[in-house]
Design a protein around this motif. Structure first.
Motif, PDB file in Angstrom:
ATOM      1  N   ARG A  35      31.511  21.479 -81.140  1.00 52.60           N
ATOM      2  CA  ARG A  35      30.592  22.386 -80.445  1.00 52.60           C
ATOM      3  C   ARG A  35      30.740  23.828 -80.930  1.00 52.60           C
ATOM      4  O   ARG A  35      29.794  24.605 -80.885  1.00 52.60           O
ATOM      5  CB  ARG A  35      30.823  22.310 -78.934  1.00 52.60           C
ATOM      6  CG  ARG A  35      30.274  21.045 -78.291  1.00 52.60           C
ATOM      7  CD  ARG A  35      30.285  21.144 -76.779  1.00 52.60           C
ATOM      8  NE  ARG A  35      31.639  21.088 -76.249  1.00 52.60           N
ATOM      9  CZ  ARG A  35      32.243  19.965 -75.878  1.00 52.60           C
ATOM     10  NH1 ARG A  35      31.619  18.801 -76.000  1.00 52.60           N
ATOM     11  NH2 ARG A  35      33.473  19.998 -75.396  1.00 52.60           N
ATOM     12  N   GLU A  36      31.917  24.176 -81.407  1.00 51.00           N
ATOM     13  CA  GLU A  36      32.186  25.544 -81.851  1.00 51.00           C
ATOM     14  C   GLU A  36      31.816  25.791 -83.306  1.00 51.00           C
ATOM     15  O   GLU A  36      31.492  26.916 -83.683  1.00 51.00           O
ATOM     16  CB  GLU A  36      33.671  25.865 -81.652  1.00 51.00           C
ATOM     17  CG  GLU A  36      34.096  25.893 -80.197  1.00 51.00           C
ATOM     18  CD  GLU A  36      35.607  25.965 -80.046  1.00 51.00           C
ATOM     19  OE1 GLU A  36      36.299  26.179 -81.071  1.00 51.00           O
ATOM     20  OE2 GLU A  36      36.110  25.804 -78.922  1.00 51.00           O
ATOM     21  N   ASP A  37      31.885  24.743 -84.128  1.00 46.73           N
ATOM     22  CA  ASP A  37      31.674  24.898 -85.567  1.00 46.73           C
ATOM     23  C   ASP A  37      31.031  23.629 -86.103  1.00 46.73           C
ATOM     24  O   ASP A  37      31.525  22.536 -85.836  1.00 46.73           O
ATOM     25  CB  ASP A  37      33.024  25.137 -86.266  1.00 46.73           C
ATOM     26  CG  ASP A  37      32.866  25.584 -87.709  1.00 46.73           C
ATOM     27  OD1 ASP A  37      31.990  25.041 -88.417  1.00 46.73           O
ATOM     28  OD2 ASP A  37      33.618  26.472 -88.143  1.00 46.73           O
ATOM     29  N   PRO A  38      29.920  23.738 -86.843  1.00 46.34           N
ATOM     30  CA  PRO A  38      29.214  22.542 -87.322  1.00 46.34           C
ATOM     31  C   PRO A  38      29.968  21.742 -88.382  1.00 46.34           C
ATOM     32  O   PRO A  38      29.604  20.613 -88.682  1.00 46.34           O
ATOM     33  CB  PRO A  38      27.913  23.120 -87.910  1.00 46.34           C
ATOM     34  CG  PRO A  38      28.246  24.526 -88.271  1.00 46.34           C
ATOM     35  CD  PRO A  38      29.229  24.982 -87.234  1.00 46.34           C
ATOM     36  N   LYS A  39      31.010  22.313 -88.955  1.00 51.92           N
ATOM     37  CA  LYS A  39      31.773  21.583 -89.977  1.00 51.92           C
ATOM     38  C   LYS A  39      32.650  20.518 -89.329  1.00 51.92           C
ATOM     39  O   LYS A  39      33.098  20.662 -88.191  1.00 51.92           O
ATOM     40  CB  LYS A  39      32.645  22.545 -90.785  1.00 51.92           C
ATOM     41  CG  LYS A  39      31.867  23.565 -91.604  1.00 51.92           C
ATOM     42  CD  LYS A  39      32.758  24.284 -92.590  1.00 51.92           C
ATOM     43  CE  LYS A  39      33.819  25.119 -91.889  1.00 51.92           C
ATOM     44  NZ  LYS A  39      33.246  26.289 -91.186  1.00 51.92           N
ATOM     45  N   VAL A  40      32.929  19.447 -90.087  1.00 52.75           N
ATOM     46  CA  VAL A  40      33.801  18.393 -89.589  1.00 52.75           C
ATOM     47  C   VAL A  40      35.216  18.954 -89.445  1.00 52.75           C
ATOM     48  O   VAL A  40      35.795  19.432 -90.419  1.00 52.75           O
ATOM     49  CB  VAL A  40      33.819  17.185 -90.551  1.00 52.75           C
ATOM     50  CG1 VAL A  40      34.722  16.080 -89.991  1.00 52.75           C
ATOM     51  CG2 VAL A  40      32.413  16.657 -90.788  1.00 52.75           C
ATOM     52  N   VAL A 111      23.658  18.530 -78.986  1.00 54.90           N
ATOM     53  CA  VAL A 111      23.074  18.854 -80.287  1.00 54.90           C
ATOM     54  C   VAL A 111      24.130  18.989 -81.388  1.00 54.90           C
ATOM     55  O   VAL A 111      23.914  18.547 -82.527  1.00 54.90           O
ATOM     56  CB  VAL A 111      22.198  20.130 -80.188  1.00 54.90           C
ATOM     57  CG1 VAL A 111      23.038  21.349 -79.816  1.00 54.90           C
ATOM     58  CG2 VAL A 111      21.452  20.369 -81.497  1.00 54.90           C
ATOM     59  N   ALA A 112      25.277  19.580 -81.094  1.00 50.24           N
ATOM     60  CA  ALA A 112      26.298  19.791 -82.129  1.00 50.24           C
ATOM     61  C   ALA A 112      26.826  18.462 -82.659  1.00 50.24           C
ATOM     62  O   ALA A 112      26.921  18.255 -83.881  1.00 50.24           O
ATOM     63  CB  ALA A 112      27.442  20.636 -81.578  1.00 50.24           C
ATOM     64  N   LEU A 113      27.159  17.553 -81.749  1.00 50.18           N
ATOM     65  CA  LEU A 113      27.662  16.244 -82.187  1.00 50.18           C
ATOM     66  C   LEU A 113      26.578  15.465 -82.920  1.00 50.18           C
ATOM     67  O   LEU A 113      26.854  14.803 -83.926  1.00 50.18           O
ATOM     68  CB  LEU A 113      28.160  15.449 -80.979  1.00 50.18           C
ATOM     69  CG  LEU A 113      28.670  14.026 -81.301  1.00 50.18           C
ATOM     70  CD1 LEU A 113      29.855  14.082 -82.259  1.00 50.18           C
ATOM     71  CD2 LEU A 113      29.057  13.296 -80.008  1.00 50.18           C
ATOM     72  N   ASP A 170      13.206  14.241 -79.622  1.00 51.16           N
ATOM     73  CA  ASP A 170      14.425  14.144 -80.420  1.00 51.16           C
ATOM     74  C   ASP A 170      15.282  15.400 -80.201  1.00 51.16           C
ATOM     75  O   ASP A 170      14.768  16.483 -79.874  1.00 51.16           O
ATOM     76  CB  ASP A 170      14.042  14.016 -81.896  1.00 51.16           C
ATOM     77  CG  ASP A 170      15.260  13.875 -82.790  1.00 51.16           C
ATOM     78  OD1 ASP A 170      15.902  12.816 -82.738  1.00 51.16           O
ATOM     79  OD2 ASP A 170      15.571  14.835 -83.527  1.00 51.16           O
ATOM     80  N   ILE A 171      16.568  15.265 -80.396  1.00 51.17           N
ATOM     81  CA  ILE A 171      17.475  16.402 -80.191  1.00 51.17           C
ATOM     82  C   ILE A 171      17.108  17.574 -81.087  1.00 51.17           C
ATOM     83  O   ILE A 171      17.151  18.738 -80.677  1.00 51.17           O
ATOM     84  CB  ILE A 171      18.942  15.977 -80.416  1.00 51.17           C
ATOM     85  CG1 ILE A 171      19.409  15.090 -79.247  1.00 51.17           C
ATOM     86  CG2 ILE A 171      19.859  17.193 -80.524  1.00 51.17           C
ATOM     87  CD1 ILE A 171      20.863  14.694 -79.307  1.00 51.17           C
TER      88      ILE A 171
END
Length: 207
Positions: A35-40, A111-113, A170-171
């Motif tokens: 949720r804080e950062d879109p990177k894995v 949305v982030a996940l 859709d999200i």
């Protein structure tokens, strides 16, 4: 004394409980980082957030893909628990508003996940299956909420309308309204409400 002995309560395995608690903390840490950062997030970051060692992460998950799958399952179950179908037997206006509100809140949280799943699904059949399942659940909810209107359509038209409604809600559709166009929650919900009402056929009357 009676010959029948009182059954002993089941023994609580403290070590197992602690292990399960650590596993839960790892899953929650992964979701918080997403949720804080879109990177894995890396195993090191996940371990730091969960308050455990990297070794503890891999003692509970054979690899990061297994963690991603477990976290996705947890998030989907949580979303289902927080978003029960409401007002299924209400009038058209009530049903549309209820479905939109429920879907909007689910999208706001997820949305982030979801974006991470979109990026990773080609690397994992298990994640791809979760994406497919999430969409099937959305379709089933739409079919349930708009059953009166959908019942008036032939099979192929009903299927096509469900596909259109699923794509509309859709999200990424929600995120685009919120992020790109800067719509407040209520205004974005109103856009969906208007569009869905225009797409649905007339509600059948009885009696």
């Amino acid at each position: 004394m009676s010959s029948q002995s009182t059954p002993k309560p089941p023994r609580i395995d403290g070590r197992r409980l602690r292990s399960e608690r650590t596993k839960q903390l790892i899953i929650e840490a992964f979701l918080a980082l997403v949720r804080e950062d879109p990177k894995v997030p890396t195993a090191v970051l996940i371990a730091e957030r969960a308050g455990c060692s990297v070794r503890s992460v891999f003692e509970r998950f054979p690899d990061l893909n297994a963690l991603h799958v477990a976290a996705t399952d947890y998030a989907l179950a949580q979303a289902a628990a927080l978003a029960p179908a409401r007002h299924v037997d209400g009038d058209r206006r009530t049903r549309v508003r209820s479905q939109v509100d429920t879907r909007a809140r689910t999208c706001e949280r997820g949305v982030a996940l979801w974006r991470l799943l979109m990026n990773m699904q080609d690397e994992s059949d298990e994640l791809k299956a979760r994406v497919r399942r999430a969409r099937e659940v959305t379709m089933a909810r739409l079919e349930l909420m708009y059953k009166p209107e959908l019942s008036t359509l032939p099979h192929e038209e009903r299927r096509d309308l469900l596909v259109a409604l699923e794509a509309l809600t859709d999200i990424e559709s929600w995120a685009r309204m919120r992020e790109q166009y800067g719509l407040p929650f209520e205004e974005a919900s109103a856009v969906w409400t208007y569009a869905i009402d225009r797409l649905l056929p007339p509600t059948p009357t009885h009696g």
